[in-house]
Design an enzyme around this catalytic site. Structure first.
Site, PDB file in Angstrom:
ATOM      1  N   LYS A   1      32.201  36.224  51.841  1.00 39.34           N
ATOM      2  CA  LYS A   1      32.224  37.681  51.676  1.00 39.34           C
ATOM      3  C   LYS A   1      32.765  38.379  52.926  1.00 39.34           C
ATOM      4  CE  LYS A   1      30.152  37.626  47.597  1.00 39.34           C
ATOM      5  NZ  LYS A   1      30.098  36.183  47.367  1.00 39.34           N
TER       6      LYS A   1
ATOM      7  N   GLU B   1      37.758  38.766  48.463  1.00 38.70           N
ATOM      8  CA  GLU B   1      37.044  37.602  48.980  1.00 38.70           C
ATOM      9  C   GLU B   1      38.008  36.454  49.244  1.00 38.70           C
ATOM     10  OE1 GLU B   1      33.785  36.205  46.614  1.00 38.70           O
ATOM     11  OE2 GLU B   1      32.838  38.166  46.453  1.00 38.70           O
TER      12      GLU B   1
ATOM     13  N   ASP C   1      40.574  36.358  46.102  1.00 37.49           N
ATOM     14  CA  ASP C   1      40.429  37.347  45.038  1.00 37.49           C
ATOM     15  C   ASP C   1      41.061  38.667  45.471  1.00 37.49           C
ATOM     16  OD1 ASP C   1      38.980  35.433  43.686  1.00 37.49           O
ATOM     17  OD2 ASP C   1      37.039  36.198  44.331  1.00 37.49           O
TER      18      ASP C   1
ATOM     19  N   ARG D   1      32.769  43.933  36.340  1.00 37.65           N
ATOM     20  CA  ARG D   1      32.924  42.626  36.970  1.00 37.65           C
ATOM     21  C   ARG D   1      33.801  41.741  36.093  1.00 37.65           C
ATOM     22  NH1 ARG D   1      26.779  41.043  37.265  1.00 37.65           N
ATOM     23  NH2 ARG D   1      26.998  41.899  35.162  1.00 37.65           N
TER      24      ARG D   1
END
Length: 319
Positions: free
Chosen positions: A126, A282, A274, A234
């Site tokens: 993260k 990420e 990502d 999401r």
């Protein structure tokens, strides 16, 4: 020489072979006649300054009812293995950290560990993206409720999540007028005792969360665009998002190549990044997924590209 491959992963009996990236790597390894040694973190140990594992030599098959067979159990000195894939899913807790120290004993003896144990410790998935600040959305890392509320007020619409999650779990969206903001922050930070990451919400999520696979610093030209379900923010496939194959656009390719150079320099042979709306979210290095999804959509074998690279390293190192 018959290559001996070790894999550290979660219980193999629990995986979904239709979308498990580790399974794809093992399938390709078996096609190449590798000998596969399966183990879990609990099987690793050190005795008299040497790293060992209680392993199971396995054979696998693409059968949804029974996808692996244990040939025999074997205690092995980890340095006797040519390659070890560390594919244990997060959380990256202290047990995970201890296992990287054990794997490092084998690495020092010449075994290739993917990914490099010290990098698995040093780069939280993260927080990793913050090293590339010009590519990321506005970001705050804190455990202080007051600071998060100020961040919400300024940015109006944010995403907040813990630093140690995966698969879309415990990710919340908070808008400035949300009356649940306080309780969400208290839950995520466990009353200011745990760090979390907050980022400005990116509306372009409706066009997908792009997962790009990077091998030895080079991005695969096709990526998986993970599309959120209706009324969901999401895109994670683990929570019902759908996969759509796309070619990487120019901006995302530029970001991927920049990150790829850093990954290669730090011994991270396999990663998944990502990107949403041209913003890096990420950098996944523990057990990056979506290999199966790309291979199922398009006639490319990412597992083969990965193992070809590893074999070149083995040949170069004369292992």
């Amino acid at each position: 020489m018959k290559i001996k491959l070790g894999v550290v992963m979660d219980p193999i009996e629990n995986i979904d072979i239709k979308k498990d990236s580790t399974f794809s790597i093992l399938l390709e390894s078996q096609k190449r006649n590798y000998k596969i040694y399966y183990m879990e973190i609990k099987d690793l140990y050190i005795y008299l300054n040497k790293a060992y594992a209680d392993t199971k030599i396995i054979k696998i098959t693409e059968n949804k009812n029974m996808w692996f067979d244990v040939i025999k159990k074997k205690k092995i000195l980890l340095s006797k293995l040519n390659i070890i894939f560390m594919r244990k899913d997060p959380p990256v807790n202290m047990e995970f950290i201890y296992s990287t120290y054990i794997l490092e004993f084998a690495e020092k003896m010449g075994t290739i560990i993917i990914n490099k144990p010290s990098s698995l410790r040093n780069f939280n998935e993260k927080l990793f993206s913050i090293l590339f600040s010009k590519f990321i959305p506005k970001t705050l890392v804190t455990r202080k409720k007051k600071k998060i509320k100020k961040f919400i007020k300024k940015n109006k619409d944010i995403i907040i999540k813990p630093l140690n999650g995966m698969g879309g779990k415990s990710i919340f969206r908070i808008k400035r007028e949300d009356l649940n903001a306080s309780v969400i922050i208290e839950t995520i930070t466990k009353n200011e005792s745990k760090y979390c990451i907050s980022q400005k919400y990116i509306k372009d999520i409706i066009n997908g969360d792009k997962r790009i696979i990077i091998i030895d610093g080079n991005p695969i030209e096709w990526c998986v665009s993970r599309m959120p379900k209706k009324d969901e923010y999401r895109g994670n496939l683990a929570i019902g998002g759908t996969a759509k194959l796309e070619k990487i656009n120019k901006r995302n390719l530029r970001i991927s190549k920049k990150i790829g150079k850093f990954l290669k320099k730090n011994g991270i042979l396999l990663a998944g990044i990502d990107i949403i709306g041209g913003k890096l979210i990420e950098i996944n290095i523990t057990s990056p997924t979506c290999i199966r999804e790309i291979e199922n959509f398009y006639s490319i074998s990412i597992s083969s590209i990965l193992l070809d690279k590893i074999e070149k390293i083995l040949k170069k190192n004369k292992l």
